[in-house]
Every structure is written in structure tokens, then in C-alpha cells.
Design a protein around this motif. Structure first.
Motif, short mmCIF file in Angstrom:
data_model
loop_
_atom_site.label_atom_id
_atom_site.label_comp_id
_atom_site.label_asym_id
_atom_site.label_seq_id
_atom_site.Cartn_x
_atom_site.Cartn_y
_atom_site.Cartn_z
N ALA A 5 23.79 -41.10 59.03
CA ALA A 5 24.26 -39.94 58.27
C ALA A 5 25.47 -40.37 57.46
O ALA A 5 26.35 -41.07 57.97
CB ALA A 5 24.62 -38.80 59.22
N ASN A 6 25.49 -39.98 56.18
CA ASN A 6 26.64 -40.29 55.34
C ASN A 6 26.99 -39.06 54.52
O ASN A 6 26.25 -38.08 54.51
CB ASN A 6 26.37 -41.52 54.46
N CYS A 7 28.15 -39.12 53.83
CA CYS A 7 28.59 -37.95 53.08
C CYS A 7 29.27 -38.36 51.79
O CYS A 7 30.17 -39.20 51.80
CB CYS A 7 29.53 -37.10 53.91
N GLY A 30 29.78 -43.30 56.23
CA GLY A 30 28.90 -42.72 57.23
C GLY A 30 28.49 -43.79 58.23
O GLY A 30 29.06 -44.88 58.25
N GLN A 40 24.59 -33.34 61.94
CA GLN A 40 25.85 -32.76 61.44
C GLN A 40 27.04 -33.30 62.24
O GLN A 40 28.07 -33.67 61.66
CB GLN A 40 25.79 -31.24 61.53
N VAL A 43 27.63 -37.00 61.13
CA VAL A 43 28.27 -37.25 59.83
C VAL A 43 29.76 -36.93 59.90
O VAL A 43 30.58 -37.67 59.35
CB VAL A 43 27.57 -36.50 58.68
N GLU A 46 31.29 -39.90 62.18
CA GLU A 46 31.29 -41.20 61.49
C GLU A 46 32.23 -41.20 60.30
O GLU A 46 32.95 -42.17 60.07
CB GLU A 46 29.87 -41.56 61.04
N PHE A 47 32.23 -40.13 59.53
CA PHE A 47 33.11 -40.04 58.37
C PHE A 47 34.57 -40.11 58.82
O PHE A 47 35.38 -40.84 58.23
CB PHE A 47 32.84 -38.75 57.58
N GLU A 50 35.65 -43.67 59.96
CA GLU A 50 35.86 -44.62 58.86
C GLU A 50 37.03 -44.25 57.96
O GLU A 50 37.69 -45.13 57.43
CB GLU A 50 34.59 -44.75 58.02
N THR A 82 21.92 -37.53 53.99
CA THR A 82 23.09 -37.56 53.11
C THR A 82 23.62 -36.15 52.88
O THR A 82 22.87 -35.26 52.49
CB THR A 82 22.74 -38.24 51.78
N TYR A 83 24.89 -36.01 53.15
CA TYR A 83 25.59 -34.73 53.00
C TYR A 83 26.50 -34.75 51.77
O TYR A 83 26.82 -35.81 51.25
CB TYR A 83 26.45 -34.46 54.25
#
Length: 157
Positions: A5-7, A30, A40, A43, A46-47, A50, A82-83
Motif C-alpha cells: 500500500a502506498n500513498c 508506502g 488502510q 498505508v 507504512e507512510f 517512512e 494506491t491511496y
């Protein structure tokens, strides 16, 4: 199958990007979805890990299958969720272990070095509120072979 999951976090006319050291490619932050968490939750976690930024109300904008093939031989597949977000709290982590974090102007992110398919979904997410699905097929060296977005298949030559 791996799940990630990434954003794409937008702040005014800028987007937060992460330059990975291995290839020097830029990505949106992500990472991997853990077994016990929702996409959800993943993301947001992980966000934060980082960037040190806590996303506020990220919205799902894309679901993509990433397939790695060597000729006709299947190597691996993973799903990427992807968010999009434009709200967050916290101060940006300047010592990210994953690479270099930088706010980049929206006009320059499509020109940054990255996996070929990333521009396809990033451009959509920057310009549309609609959720999109797709598939990207790469060689083991991440050369894009083909992709489809909502049933339209394109072959790369």
C-alpha cells in the motif's frame, strides 16, 4: 502474493516522493501490508514509518496487479493499493532509512526516473477522483512489457 500500500500525498502544488537507493527511482511512500492489518491500516503505518507524517483520511484511488515475467515464465505477482491524501500531521523525517524524501512540484514528478508504469497511474490519481484498476507486466529488470487500465490493454514496444 505480496500486498503493498502506498500513498500520493499532495501539499498545495507539491507531492511527497521517495528516491530509492537501489535504482535511484522515485516512488510514493508506502510498503508491505502485514498479515493482520487492513490495507488502510497498512498505508497509514507504512507512510508514517517512512516519513514521520500521519496521513489524515487517505482515500483509495487505485488497485493494481504487478506481474513479473521472464519470457513466458511467471516469476511473481503482487497487488498494490494506491491511496491519495492531502492532509497530514507531523514533521517530515529527514533521515529516512528507505531513501531520500523530497517534496516535488507536481509538474516535475512525471519526469523523475521511476518504473515505467508509475507515470500511468500517478497521472490518473493526480487528475481524477475515480478509483482505477489495472495490471502492469514487467520483466525481472522492471522493463514494462504491457499494461491494462480498466480493460484497455496496451503493449509496449
Amino acid at each position: 502474493m505480496k500486498r503493498v500500500a502506498n500513498c500520493l500525498l499532495k501539499k498545495g502544488e507539491q507531492v511527497l516522493m521517495l528516491q530509492k537507493p537501489r535504482r535511484g527511482w522515485w516512488v510514493v511512500p508506502g510498503g508491505k501490508v502485514e498479515t493482520t492489518e487492513t490495507i488502510q491500516e497498512a498505508v497509514i503505518r507504512e507512510f508514517y514509518e517512512e516519513t514521520n507524517l500521519k496521513l489524515i483520511n487517505p482515500v483509495l484511488r487505485g488497485v493494481f496487479n504487478i506481474i513479473i515475467k521472464d519470457g513466458e515464465k511467471f516469476i511473481e505477482e503482487w497487488m498494490m493499493f494506491t491511496y491519495f491524501a492531502d492532509s497530514y500531521t507531523g514533521e517530515l523525517n529527514l533521515d529516512c532509512e528507505e531513501g531520500i524524501l523530497e517534496w516535488k512540484n507536481i509538474n516535475e514528478i512525471l519526469a523523475l526516473p521511476k518504473a515505467q508504469g508509475d507515470n500511468i497511474y500517478l497521472e490518473h490519481i493526480l487528475n481524477s477522483d475515480e478509483v482505477i484498476t489495472g495490471k502492469f507486466i514487467y520483466t525481472p529488470d522492471y522493463e514494462l512489457i504491457a499494461y491494462s487500465m480498466d480493460k484497455k490493454m496496451e503493449t509496449i514496444s
